[in-house]
Design an enzyme around this catalytic site. Structure first.
Site, PDB file in Angstrom:
ATOM      1  N   GLU A 169     -11.319  -9.163   2.471  1.00  0.00           N
ATOM      2  CA  GLU A 169     -10.064  -8.848   3.155  1.00  0.00           C
ATOM      3  C   GLU A 169     -10.411  -8.678   4.623  1.00  0.00           C
ATOM      4  OE1 GLU A 169      -7.555  -5.754   1.483  1.00  0.00           O
ATOM      5  OE2 GLU A 169      -6.574  -5.448   3.423  1.00  0.00           O
ATOM      6  N   GLU A 216      -8.605   0.779  -3.050  1.00  0.00           N
ATOM      7  CA  GLU A 216      -9.599   0.795  -1.978  1.00  0.00           C
ATOM      8  C   GLU A 216     -10.510   1.995  -2.198  1.00  0.00           C
ATOM      9  OE1 GLU A 216      -7.191   1.117   1.478  1.00  0.00           O
ATOM     10  OE2 GLU A 216      -6.180  -0.762   1.072  1.00  0.00           O
ATOM     11  N   ARG A 244      -9.184   8.298  -1.169  1.00  0.00           N
ATOM     12  CA  ARG A 244     -10.131   8.710  -0.119  1.00  0.00           C
ATOM     13  C   ARG A 244     -10.990   9.873  -0.594  1.00  0.00           C
ATOM     14  NH1 ARG A 244      -8.872   6.606   5.216  1.00  0.00           N
ATOM     15  NH2 ARG A 244     -10.571   7.945   5.876  1.00  0.00           N
ATOM     16  N   HIS A 246      -5.486   3.837  -1.862  1.00  0.00           N
ATOM     17  CA  HIS A 246      -6.820   4.215  -1.390  1.00  0.00           C
ATOM     18  C   HIS A 246      -7.112   5.629  -1.870  1.00  0.00           C
ATOM     19  CE1 HIS A 246      -9.631   4.335   2.418  1.00  0.00           C
ATOM     20  NE2 HIS A 246     -10.243   4.734   1.322  1.00  0.00           N
ATOM     21  N   HIS A 269       1.128   6.231   1.756  1.00  0.00           N
ATOM     22  CA  HIS A 269       1.924   7.148   2.583  1.00  0.00           C
ATOM     23  C   HIS A 269       3.093   7.769   1.847  1.00  0.00           C
ATOM     24  CE1 HIS A 269      -0.728   6.577   5.752  1.00  0.00           C
ATOM     25  NE2 HIS A 269      -0.424   5.330   5.987  1.00  0.00           N
ATOM     26  N   HIS A 301      -4.100  -4.505   7.532  1.00  0.00           N
ATOM     27  CA  HIS A 301      -4.244  -3.352   8.423  1.00  0.00           C
ATOM     28  C   HIS A 301      -3.411  -3.535   9.688  1.00  0.00           C
ATOM     29  CE1 HIS A 301      -5.686   0.318  10.107  1.00  0.00           C
ATOM     30  NE2 HIS A 301      -6.231   0.570   8.951  1.00  0.00           N
ATOM     31  N   THR A 319      -8.457   3.524   8.141  1.00  0.00           N
ATOM     32  CA  THR A 319      -9.714   2.766   8.095  1.00  0.00           C
ATOM     33  C   THR A 319      -9.904   1.987   9.406  1.00  0.00           C
ATOM     34  OG1 THR A 319      -9.111   2.454   5.788  1.00  0.00           O
ATOM     35  CG2 THR A 319     -11.096   1.341   6.544  1.00  0.00           C
ATOM     36  N   ASN A 322       0.858  -1.184   0.000  1.00  0.00           N
ATOM     37  CA  ASN A 322       0.000   0.000   0.000  1.00  0.00           C
ATOM     38  C   ASN A 322       0.903   1.246   0.000  1.00  0.00           C
ATOM     39  OD1 ASN A 322      -1.438   2.266   1.080  1.00  0.00           O
ATOM     40  ND2 ASN A 322      -3.102   0.869   1.563  1.00  0.00           N
ATOM     41  N   ARG A 365      -6.757  13.007   0.851  1.00  0.00           N
ATOM     42  CA  ARG A 365      -5.685  13.471   1.750  1.00  0.00           C
ATOM     43  C   ARG A 365      -4.308  12.990   1.318  1.00  0.00           C
ATOM     44  NH1 ARG A 365      -6.978   9.943   7.140  1.00  0.00           N
ATOM     45  NH2 ARG A 365      -8.974  10.975   6.927  1.00  0.00           N
TER      46      ARG A 365
HETATM   47  N1  PXP Z   1      -5.993  -2.951   3.722  1.00  0.00           N
HETATM   48  C1  PXP Z   1      -6.968  -2.006   3.767  1.00  0.00           C
HETATM   49  C2  PXP Z   1      -8.328  -2.361   3.255  1.00  0.00           C
HETATM   50  C3  PXP Z   1      -6.702  -0.696   4.241  1.00  0.00           C
HETATM   51  O1  PXP Z   1      -7.684   0.223   4.290  1.00  0.00           O
HETATM   52  C4  PXP Z   1      -5.379  -0.387   4.636  1.00  0.00           C
HETATM   53  C5  PXP Z   1      -5.061   1.010   5.085  1.00  0.00           C
HETATM   54  O2  PXP Z   1      -5.203   1.900   4.017  1.00  0.00           O
HETATM   55  C6  PXP Z   1      -4.404  -1.394   4.562  1.00  0.00           C
HETATM   56  C7  PXP Z   1      -4.739  -2.677   4.118  1.00  0.00           C
HETATM   57  C8  PXP Z   1      -2.983  -1.150   4.959  1.00  0.00           C
HETATM   58  O3  PXP Z   1      -2.928  -0.844   6.317  1.00  0.00           O
HETATM   59  P1  PXP Z   1      -1.540  -0.406   6.972  1.00  0.00           P
HETATM   60  O4  PXP Z   1      -1.149   0.895   6.335  1.00  0.00           O
HETATM   61  O5  PXP Z   1      -1.870  -0.268   8.419  1.00  0.00           O
HETATM   62  O6  PXP Z   1      -0.553  -1.491   6.676  1.00  0.00           O
END
Ligand code: PXP
Length: 265
Positions: free
Chosen positions: A150, A69, A44, A42, A9, A217, A100, A6, A48
């Site tokens: 998921e 996402e 959003r 994602h 960031h 997550h 999330t 992901n 952001r």
């Molecule tokens: N999976 C989903 C559906 C999420 O919403 C997120 C956060 O955007 C992640 C995985 C990744 O989470 P993390 O950044 O805490 O590893």
């Protein structure tokens, strides 16, 4: 076990200066070199971090499958359908949340989710529903014809932090999890068991509709092993911990190290 990285960031860092670097698109090629299997991002509602133009450039240029996402937001869904990424994962979204916080409430949005899944199908887009580890959610996801779920691993990750890190002694301690050490370990065992049972249920063939089962997550280098050992889970989506480590060791190494951590018993 596939790893979806992901990259939200990377865009968060770019937005800190509102300029053009670091560019999340560059991360896609580094992730591919490091052996990642998928790019996750994602879009959003408040934009952001990831912007519409990021999604477009990444879907058009990524050598890896792209999993986006999205909340149940009509405009975002129309935009994503036109781009036709490999997969869209439906997630709940609250403006004020840092990340999330929980899984989709399928029951409350049953008709909308059913219609959105049909739309995705007509565009040839695979779908996953981001859910808490509850049996009812698995049954509803099957009934709706989703291809995958998921499982939200946030609670397990938070319990792990409270049990094995210094967090509980800092101002970031998680108030709702301020329990005696023994209770924390018991809760962690229950949570892991719920995830395992839901992964089994999702992938079992009790009717013709089986689901693929993913998880994500809050997963990090310390807690990922136990989740990666659940044989019914075929993919993990991990962001924050990889990007945090990348600040010190570089993105390629951070991804390679996560793949190694996923193999540790
Ligand atoms: N999976 C989903 C559906 C999420 O919403 C997120 C956060 O955007 C992640 C995985 C990744 O989470 P993390 O950044 O805490 O590893």
């Amino acid at each position: 076990m596939r790893l979806g990285v992901n990259i939200d960031h990377i865009a968060t860092l770019r937005e800190a200066r509102a300029i053009y670097e670091p560019d999340p698109l560059e991360a896609v090629f580094i992730a591919k070199n490091a052996g990642a299997h998928q790019i996750t991002l994602h879009l959003r509602e408040d934009r952001r971090h990831i912007h519409d133009s990021d999604v477009k450039r990444i879907v058009q240029s990524s050598p890896l499958p792209v999993n986006i996402e999205s909340a149940l937001d009509e405009k975002i869904i129309d935009y994503l359908c036109a781009l036709a990424p490999q997969r869209i994962t439906l997630v709940p979204e609250k403006r004020e949340e840092v990340t999330t916080e929980g899984g989709l409430d399928i029951e409350s949005h049953y008709d909308t989710i059913r219609d959105v899944l049909k739309t995705f199908e007509s565009y040839g887009i695979a779908t996953a529903l981001f859910i808490d580890s509850k049996k009812e959610s698995i049954f509803l996801a099957r009934e709706l014809g989703a291809q995958a779920v998921e499982l939200h691993t946030g609670r397990y990750a938070n319990l792990h932090l409270m049990a094995y890190s210094n967090l509980s002694r800092t101002h970031r301690s998680i108030k709702s999890l301020k329990l005696a050490p023994q209770e924390i370990y018991e809760e962690m065992t229950h949570t892991l068991d719920d995830i395992t049972q839901c992964a089994k249920l999702a992938t079992s063939s009790i009717d013709t509709r089986t689901l693929e089962c993913f998880a994500g997550h809050g997963l990090n280098y310390q807690n990922v092993g136990k989740i990666a050992q659940i044989p019914q889970i075929s993919e993990l989506n991990i962001g924050h911990s990889i990007i945090a480590r990348a600040v010190f060791v570089g993105l390629e190494r951070a991804i390679i190290q996560m793949r190694e951590a996923m193999c540790q018993r």
